[in-house]
Design a protein around this motif. Structure first.
Motif, PDB file in Angstrom:
ATOM      1  N   SER A 292       0.778  -1.231   0.031  1.00  0.00           N
ATOM      2  CA  SER A 292      -0.008  -0.159  -0.074  1.00  0.00           C
ATOM      3  C   SER A 292       0.919   1.281   0.013  1.00  0.00           C
ATOM      4  O   SER A 292       1.626   1.208   0.881  1.00  0.00           O
ATOM      5  CB  SER A 292      -0.747  -0.172   1.156  1.00  0.00           C
ATOM      6  N   THR A 293       0.755   2.019  -0.903  1.00  0.00           N
ATOM      7  CA  THR A 293       1.537   3.339  -1.180  1.00  0.00           C
ATOM      8  C   THR A 293       0.770   4.724  -1.226  1.00  0.00           C
ATOM      9  O   THR A 293       1.188   5.313  -2.062  1.00  0.00           O
ATOM     10  CB  THR A 293       2.498   3.032  -2.434  1.00  0.00           C
ATOM     11  N   PRO A 294      -0.125   4.838  -0.104  1.00  0.00           N
ATOM     12  CA  PRO A 294      -0.753   6.119  -0.391  1.00  0.00           C
ATOM     13  C   PRO A 294      -0.063   7.476   0.024  1.00  0.00           C
ATOM     14  O   PRO A 294      -0.271   8.334  -0.761  1.00  0.00           O
ATOM     15  CB  PRO A 294      -1.964   5.810   0.704  1.00  0.00           C
ATOM     16  N   ALA A 295       1.236   7.401   0.680  1.00  0.00           N
ATOM     17  CA  ALA A 295       1.743   8.468   1.064  1.00  0.00           C
ATOM     18  C   ALA A 295       3.114   8.652   0.414  1.00  0.00           C
ATOM     19  O   ALA A 295       3.941   9.646   0.643  1.00  0.00           O
ATOM     20  CB  ALA A 295       2.087   8.470   2.613  1.00  0.00           C
ATOM     21  N   THR A 296       3.222   8.112  -0.871  1.00  0.00           N
ATOM     22  CA  THR A 296       4.593   8.050  -1.534  1.00  0.00           C
ATOM     23  C   THR A 296       4.682   9.214  -2.357  1.00  0.00           C
ATOM     24  O   THR A 296       3.508   9.068  -3.306  1.00  0.00           O
ATOM     25  CB  THR A 296       4.837   6.745  -1.947  1.00  0.00           C
ATOM     26  N   ARG A 297       5.628   9.777  -2.678  1.00  0.00           N
ATOM     27  CA  ARG A 297       5.822  10.626  -3.809  1.00  0.00           C
ATOM     28  C   ARG A 297       7.528  10.435  -4.278  1.00  0.00           C
ATOM     29  O   ARG A 297       8.091   9.873  -3.464  1.00  0.00           O
ATOM     30  CB  ARG A 297       5.678  12.115  -3.368  1.00  0.00           C
ATOM     31  N   LEU A 298       7.974  11.085  -5.320  1.00  0.00           N
ATOM     32  CA  LEU A 298       9.202  11.046  -5.620  1.00  0.00           C
ATOM     33  C   LEU A 298       9.946  12.202  -4.950  1.00  0.00           C
ATOM     34  O   LEU A 298       9.143  13.393  -4.766  1.00  0.00           O
ATOM     35  CB  LEU A 298       9.513  11.429  -7.265  1.00  0.00           C
ATOM     36  N   ASP A 299      11.135  11.990  -4.437  1.00  0.00           N
ATOM     37  CA  ASP A 299      11.703  12.932  -3.458  1.00  0.00           C
ATOM     38  C   ASP A 299      13.027  13.649  -4.074  1.00  0.00           C
ATOM     39  O   ASP A 299      12.816  14.969  -4.181  1.00  0.00           O
ATOM     40  CB  ASP A 299      12.270  12.267  -2.218  1.00  0.00           C
ATOM     41  N   HIS A 300      13.946  13.038  -4.657  1.00  0.00           N
ATOM     42  CA  HIS A 300      15.141  13.801  -5.223  1.00  0.00           C
ATOM     43  C   HIS A 300      15.804  12.874  -6.135  1.00  0.00           C
ATOM     44  O   HIS A 300      15.931  11.573  -5.964  1.00  0.00           O
ATOM     45  CB  HIS A 300      15.983  14.471  -4.131  1.00  0.00           C
ATOM     46  N   ILE A 301      16.787  13.560  -6.735  1.00  0.00           N
ATOM     47  CA  ILE A 301      17.789  12.675  -7.626  1.00  0.00           C
ATOM     48  C   ILE A 301      19.339  13.293  -7.254  1.00  0.00           C
ATOM     49  O   ILE A 301      19.387  14.139  -6.433  1.00  0.00           O
ATOM     50  CB  ILE A 301      17.537  12.960  -9.187  1.00  0.00           C
ATOM     51  N   LEU A 302      20.167  12.237  -7.481  1.00  0.00           N
ATOM     52  CA  LEU A 302      21.549  12.867  -7.106  1.00  0.00           C
ATOM     53  C   LEU A 302      22.101  12.906  -8.573  1.00  0.00           C
ATOM     54  O   LEU A 302      22.163  12.091  -9.266  1.00  0.00           O
ATOM     55  CB  LEU A 302      22.349  11.525  -6.488  1.00  0.00           C
ATOM     56  N   LEU A 303      22.740  14.229  -8.820  1.00  0.00           N
ATOM     57  CA  LEU A 303      22.993  14.626 -10.043  1.00  0.00           C
ATOM     58  C   LEU A 303      24.589  14.917  -9.987  1.00  0.00           C
ATOM     59  O   LEU A 303      25.015  15.980  -9.318  1.00  0.00           O
ATOM     60  CB  LEU A 303      22.324  15.934 -10.403  1.00  0.00           C
TER      61      LEU A 303
END
Length: 330
Positions: free
Chosen positions: A27-38
């Motif tokens: 179950s993933t209701p609170a998930t979002r993309l956070d950041h990338i390492l560049l």
């Protein structure tokens, strides 16, 4: 505090994703993309490109072992972590070494993070699905916890990833996270960027990434085409953000990227308050006239950043939407 050493240590021995087995999806209701390492060619080079040519505000980081980091933070709580080598023979942890080998010492990104307030539930669900997840790691120290994460011993996707969450008020680029004025000002950018809307993965098999994401609990993929970079694949909603799993579709940046370096993060898309303002900034920075187009998030421009950053930066006008992959955006 720098996240990379422990994040990278978690990303040891990434290989092809395991075969799917029947088990309940997490179950993933609170998930979002956070950041990338560049990674840049150097920390000052990547800072200059992001600030001068693209109009982002770059915040200080640290440089303890010859690999420096800096931050670009956004109003939606997402960010970019910039990385650069600052001296000969730096101290690499295994994850850094793997990145540098894959990028051949050049600029680019091959690692990104999901953020969720339900790490324990996701960790347990992924274990039940027989994913090789690591134990939890936390930092910056036990007396003042700031973040908590887990990763994978074998990569389920074509680019490396991890799951992370932060303690209330934690912000690694500020000495006083409780200072509301600092919080606001450090997230205001001259180019008007306010949100990370999507991360674009490129590989030779977009559907393989889609299947892995569906198994992990992130379904509802929508087929997409990105003519601007010569790619096709799927848009997978991750909370208010979108993860694009792409493969080359004829000649274009996607095909060039795969030919020159293989699977990685092909691009990142940001919502801006004023697209014309962002376009003027990029055109001045690159001394190059840009043509706007209708992308997955509406009116968009693509900054010519491949040579400088090893990935594409898209800006689009911010808009309200029920889903980042809704049919109205395609």
């Amino acid at each position: 505090m720098r996240l990379l050493p422990l994040v990278s240590a978690c990303l040891l021995c990434f290989a092809a994703a395991q075969a799917a087995t029947a088990a309940p999806a997490p179950s993933t209701p609170a998930t979002r993309l956070d950041h990338i390492l560049l990674w840049g060619r150097g920390i000052d080079q990547v800072t200059s490109v992001m600030a001068v040519k693209l109009g982002f505000q770059v915040r200080p980081g640290r440089d303890p072992d010859g690999v420096a980091n800096r931050y670009i933070r956004f109003s939606d709580t997402s960010f970019i972590e910039l990385l650069g080598i600052t001296r000969p023979n730096p101290t690499f942890d295994p994850g850094m070494k793997e990145d540098q080998q894959a990028l051949k010492g050049g600029p680019g990104s091959r690692t990104f993070g999901f953020r969720s307030s339900s790490l324990d539930a996701i960790h347990q669900s992924l274990q039940a699905l027989h994913y090789a997840v690591t134990p939890f790691f936390s930092g910056p120290d036990s007396a003042k916890p700031g973040w908590r994460l887990f990763a994978f011993d074998r990569a389920p996707l074509s680019s490396n990833t991890f799951f992370i969450d932060y303690a209330a008020g934690y912000a690694p680029d500020q000495f006083d996270p409780a200072n509301a004025d600092d919080y606001r000002v450090t997230r205001e950018h001259p180019n008007g960027a306010r949100e990370l809307s999507s991360i674009w993965l490129v590989s030779g098999d977009a559907d393989a990434d889609r299947r892995q994401l569906e198994k992990m609990g992130y379904g509802h993929a929508v087929p997409v085409k990105l003519a601007a970079v010569g790619a096709k694949g799927f848009c997978v909603p991750i909370g208010p953000t979108a993860l694009l799993t792409l493969q080359p579709d004829g000649a274009g940046l996607a095909q060039q990227t795969m030919a020159n370096g293989g699977p990685r993060i092909l691009g990142v898309s940001f919502g801006v308050t004023d697209l014309e303002r962002a376009q003027r900034w990029v055109e001045r920075g690159y001394e190059h006239k840009l043509t706007s187009y209708r992308g997955l998030s509406g009116a968009s421009i693509l900054a010519p950043t491949q040579d400088d950053l090893g990935l594409s930066i898209e800006f689009h006008a911010m808009q309200a939407s029920d889903s980042p992959c809704s049919a109205t955006n395609l």
